[in-house]
Motif scaffolding. Sequence first.
Motif, PDB file in Angstrom:
ATOM      1  N   PRO A  90     -71.034  50.427 -17.287  1.00 20.54           N
ATOM      2  CA  PRO A  90     -70.799  50.738 -16.508  1.00 20.54           C
ATOM      3  C   PRO A  90     -68.608  50.873 -17.124  1.00 20.54           C
ATOM      4  O   PRO A  90     -68.412  50.019 -18.026  1.00 20.54           O
ATOM      5  CB  PRO A  90     -71.048  49.678 -15.641  1.00 20.54           C
ATOM      6  CG  PRO A  90     -71.472  48.378 -16.922  1.00 20.54           C
ATOM      7  CD  PRO A  90     -71.602  49.863 -17.467  1.00 20.54           C
TER       8      PRO A  90
ATOM      9  N   THR B 101     -75.617  54.297 -12.691  1.00 20.69           N
ATOM     10  CA  THR B 101     -74.603  52.895 -13.277  1.00 20.69           C
ATOM     11  C   THR B 101     -74.250  51.581 -11.972  1.00 20.69           C
ATOM     12  O   THR B 101     -74.040  50.809 -12.656  1.00 20.69           O
ATOM     13  CB  THR B 101     -73.842  53.652 -14.288  1.00 20.69           C
ATOM     14  OG1 THR B 101     -74.986  54.542 -15.278  1.00 20.69           O
ATOM     15  CG2 THR B 101     -73.389  52.495 -14.660  1.00 20.69           C
ATOM     16  N   TYR B 102     -74.003  52.631 -11.077  1.00 16.24           N
ATOM     17  CA  TYR B 102     -72.961  51.457 -10.246  1.00 16.24           C
ATOM     18  C   TYR B 102     -73.693  50.464  -9.509  1.00 16.24           C
ATOM     19  O   TYR B 102     -73.780  50.019  -9.183  1.00 16.24           O
ATOM     20  CB  TYR B 102     -72.512  52.589  -8.874  1.00 16.24           C
ATOM     21  CG  TYR B 102     -71.768  51.882  -7.888  1.00 16.24           C
ATOM     22  CD1 TYR B 102     -70.512  51.131  -7.806  1.00 16.24           C
ATOM     23  CD2 TYR B 102     -72.559  52.075  -7.161  1.00 16.24           C
ATOM     24  CE1 TYR B 102     -70.267  51.017  -6.900  1.00 16.24           C
ATOM     25  CE2 TYR B 102     -71.668  51.524  -5.856  1.00 16.24           C
ATOM     26  CZ  TYR B 102     -70.824  50.862  -5.423  1.00 16.24           C
ATOM     27  OH  TYR B 102     -69.887  50.096  -4.717  1.00 16.24           O
TER      28      TYR B 102
ATOM     29  N   TYR C 173     -79.971  52.172  -1.678  1.00 22.40           N
ATOM     30  CA  TYR C 173     -79.848  52.465  -3.149  1.00 22.40           C
ATOM     31  C   TYR C 173     -81.278  53.192  -2.911  1.00 22.40           C
ATOM     32  O   TYR C 173     -81.977  53.204  -3.692  1.00 22.40           O
ATOM     33  CB  TYR C 173     -79.972  51.092  -4.258  1.00 22.40           C
ATOM     34  CG  TYR C 173     -78.619  50.340  -4.532  1.00 22.40           C
ATOM     35  CD1 TYR C 173     -77.379  51.199  -4.169  1.00 22.40           C
ATOM     36  CD2 TYR C 173     -78.467  49.026  -4.347  1.00 22.40           C
ATOM     37  CE1 TYR C 173     -76.163  50.419  -4.837  1.00 22.40           C
ATOM     38  CE2 TYR C 173     -76.932  48.223  -4.679  1.00 22.40           C
ATOM     39  CZ  TYR C 173     -75.946  49.287  -4.177  1.00 22.40           C
ATOM     40  OH  TYR C 173     -74.831  48.820  -4.616  1.00 22.40           O
TER      41      TYR C 173
ATOM     42  N   GLU D  82     -73.835  46.603  -9.339  1.00 21.15           N
ATOM     43  CA  GLU D  82     -73.533  45.798  -7.712  1.00 21.15           C
ATOM     44  C   GLU D  82     -74.633  44.908  -6.958  1.00 21.15           C
ATOM     45  O   GLU D  82     -74.456  43.638  -6.980  1.00 21.15           O
ATOM     46  CB  GLU D  82     -73.105  47.053  -6.732  1.00 21.15           C
ATOM     47  CG  GLU D  82     -72.757  46.277  -4.923  1.00 21.15           C
ATOM     48  CD  GLU D  82     -72.602  47.126  -4.977  1.00 21.15           C
ATOM     49  OE1 GLU D  82     -70.928  47.316  -3.945  1.00 21.15           O
ATOM     50  OE2 GLU D  82     -73.302  48.004  -4.215  1.00 21.15           O
TER      51      GLU D  82
ATOM     52  N   ARG E 233     -77.407  47.061   1.744  1.00 24.42           N
ATOM     53  CA  ARG E 233     -76.957  48.193   0.387  1.00 24.42           C
ATOM     54  C   ARG E 233     -78.296  47.933  -0.768  1.00 24.42           C
ATOM     55  O   ARG E 233     -78.343  48.973  -1.114  1.00 24.42           O
ATOM     56  CB  ARG E 233     -75.762  46.973  -1.098  1.00 24.42           C
ATOM     57  CG  ARG E 233     -74.378  46.838  -0.307  1.00 24.42           C
ATOM     58  CD  ARG E 233     -74.166  48.221   0.037  1.00 24.42           C
ATOM     59  NE  ARG E 233     -73.374  48.727  -0.856  1.00 24.42           N
ATOM     60  CZ  ARG E 233     -73.208  50.147  -0.853  1.00 24.42           C
ATOM     61  NH1 ARG E 233     -72.783  50.136  -0.393  1.00 24.42           N
ATOM     62  NH2 ARG E 233     -72.762  50.535  -2.179  1.00 24.42           N
TER      63      ARG E 233
ATOM     64  N   ARG F 240     -73.109  58.555 -12.796  1.00 30.17           N
ATOM     65  CA  ARG F 240     -72.492  57.476 -12.128  1.00 30.17           C
ATOM     66  C   ARG F 240     -73.096  56.463 -11.295  1.00 30.17           C
ATOM     67  O   ARG F 240     -72.828  55.339 -10.685  1.00 30.17           O
ATOM     68  CB  ARG F 240     -71.261  58.501 -11.976  1.00 30.17           C
ATOM     69  CG  ARG F 240     -70.079  58.593 -12.752  1.00 30.17           C
ATOM     70  CD  ARG F 240     -68.956  59.223 -12.666  1.00 30.17           C
ATOM     71  NE  ARG F 240     -68.344  59.296 -13.133  1.00 30.17           N
ATOM     72  CZ  ARG F 240     -66.928  60.154 -13.111  1.00 30.17           C
ATOM     73  NH1 ARG F 240     -66.588  61.279 -12.083  1.00 30.17           N
ATOM     74  NH2 ARG F 240     -65.952  60.992 -14.348  1.00 30.17           N
ATOM     75  N   LEU F 241     -73.816  57.124 -10.079  1.00 27.66           N
ATOM     76  CA  LEU F 241     -74.308  56.531  -9.174  1.00 27.66           C
ATOM     77  C   LEU F 241     -75.162  55.454  -9.747  1.00 27.66           C
ATOM     78  O   LEU F 241     -75.571  54.310  -9.385  1.00 27.66           O
ATOM     79  CB  LEU F 241     -75.402  57.491  -8.031  1.00 27.66           C
ATOM     80  CG  LEU F 241     -76.006  57.087  -7.071  1.00 27.66           C
ATOM     81  CD1 LEU F 241     -74.874  56.458  -6.432  1.00 27.66           C
ATOM     82  CD2 LEU F 241     -77.005  57.986  -6.531  1.00 27.66           C
TER      83      LEU F 241
ATOM     84  N   GLU G 278     -72.776  63.021 -11.863  1.00 28.26           N
ATOM     85  CA  GLU G 278     -71.996  62.324 -10.827  1.00 28.26           C
ATOM     86  C   GLU G 278     -73.914  61.117 -10.259  1.00 28.26           C
ATOM     87  O   GLU G 278     -74.042  60.239  -9.909  1.00 28.26           O
ATOM     88  CB  GLU G 278     -71.942  62.898  -9.183  1.00 28.26           C
ATOM     89  CG  GLU G 278     -70.533  63.537  -9.516  1.00 28.26           C
ATOM     90  CD  GLU G 278     -69.516  62.500  -9.729  1.00 28.26           C
ATOM     91  OE1 GLU G 278     -69.524  61.551  -8.673  1.00 28.26           O
ATOM     92  OE2 GLU G 278     -68.978  62.503 -10.579  1.00 28.26           O
TER      93      GLU G 278
ATOM     94  N   GLU H 158     -65.648  48.961 -16.338  1.00 26.61           N
ATOM     95  CA  GLU H 158     -64.709  47.493 -15.652  1.00 26.61           C
ATOM     96  C   GLU H 158     -63.628  47.644 -14.897  1.00 26.61           C
ATOM     97  O   GLU H 158     -62.967  48.960 -15.427  1.00 26.61           O
ATOM     98  CB  GLU H 158     -64.603  46.854 -15.843  1.00 26.61           C
ATOM     99  CG  GLU H 158     -65.975  46.113 -16.885  1.00 26.61           C
ATOM    100  CD  GLU H 158     -66.803  45.432 -15.640  1.00 26.61           C
ATOM    101  OE1 GLU H 158     -66.594  45.074 -14.853  1.00 26.61           O
ATOM    102  OE2 GLU H 158     -68.082  45.837 -16.204  1.00 26.61           O
TER     103      GLU H 158
ATOM    104  N   GLU I   8     -74.365  41.445  -8.991  1.00 24.99           N
ATOM    105  CA  GLU I   8     -72.833  41.127  -8.898  1.00 24.99           C
ATOM    106  C   GLU I   8     -72.991  40.506  -7.183  1.00 24.99           C
ATOM    107  O   GLU I   8     -72.428  39.911  -7.674  1.00 24.99           O
ATOM    108  CB  GLU I   8     -71.935  42.278  -8.911  1.00 24.99           C
ATOM    109  CG  GLU I   8     -69.717  41.727  -8.176  1.00 24.99           C
ATOM    110  CD  GLU I   8     -69.400  40.870  -9.722  1.00 24.99           C
ATOM    111  OE1 GLU I   8     -68.744  40.083  -9.306  1.00 24.99           O
ATOM    112  OE2 GLU I   8     -69.998  40.990 -10.250  1.00 24.99           O
TER     113      GLU I   8
ATOM    114  N   PRO J 198     -79.209  54.071 -16.313  1.00 22.79           N
ATOM    115  CA  PRO J 198     -77.723  53.939 -16.403  1.00 22.79           C
ATOM    116  C   PRO J 198     -76.649  54.187 -17.643  1.00 22.79           C
ATOM    117  O   PRO J 198     -77.816  53.992 -18.561  1.00 22.79           O
ATOM    118  CB  PRO J 198     -77.875  52.518 -15.785  1.00 22.79           C
ATOM    119  CG  PRO J 198     -79.385  52.292 -15.612  1.00 22.79           C
ATOM    120  CD  PRO J 198     -79.599  53.206 -15.695  1.00 22.79           C
TER     121      PRO J 198
END
Length: 141
Positions: free
Chosen positions: A139, A71-72, A109, A76, A105, A68-69, A65, A141, A79, A136
């Motif tokens: 990701p 990496t996310y 972070y 973002e 956001r 994943r966090l 986890e 997609e 983006e 990271p």
Amino acid sequence: MKPKRQPVDWEEVVEYAFLSEFDILRNTREDIRERPWAVPANCVIITQFFKVIGAEDELSRVHQEIRRLITYMQPEKNELITRERELMPTNPTLALQVRNFRPERGRFYEVHKKRLLSITKLPGFDWSTNSKYFFPGTPVE
């Protein structure tokens, strides 16, 4: 049993939390209160032992986890910047909302980055075995 003991009904049984509270068990041939598993101190140790085993099992999930966090978070951020630039010519009000959303956001972070960094400062943390989880990955997609 002589003399006869008072019968125990179901409501009484449900109310008892420990075996030592059962009067009926105190007058039997074998006193189970002296058994190693019935001693309160041993019960505490056994509970702690199983918590440690459970924590070791959860460690791999936590590592997953964390990865994943991390990496996310970075994609973002990029983006949102990209979407804001794309929306500015066609829909400036939505672009403004995206712009207002980005700092929120960003604060999210920063809080999580600090918490993840605090994990690395815990006693016993070993960078050589855990460093791969704090960077990271690729990701999805």
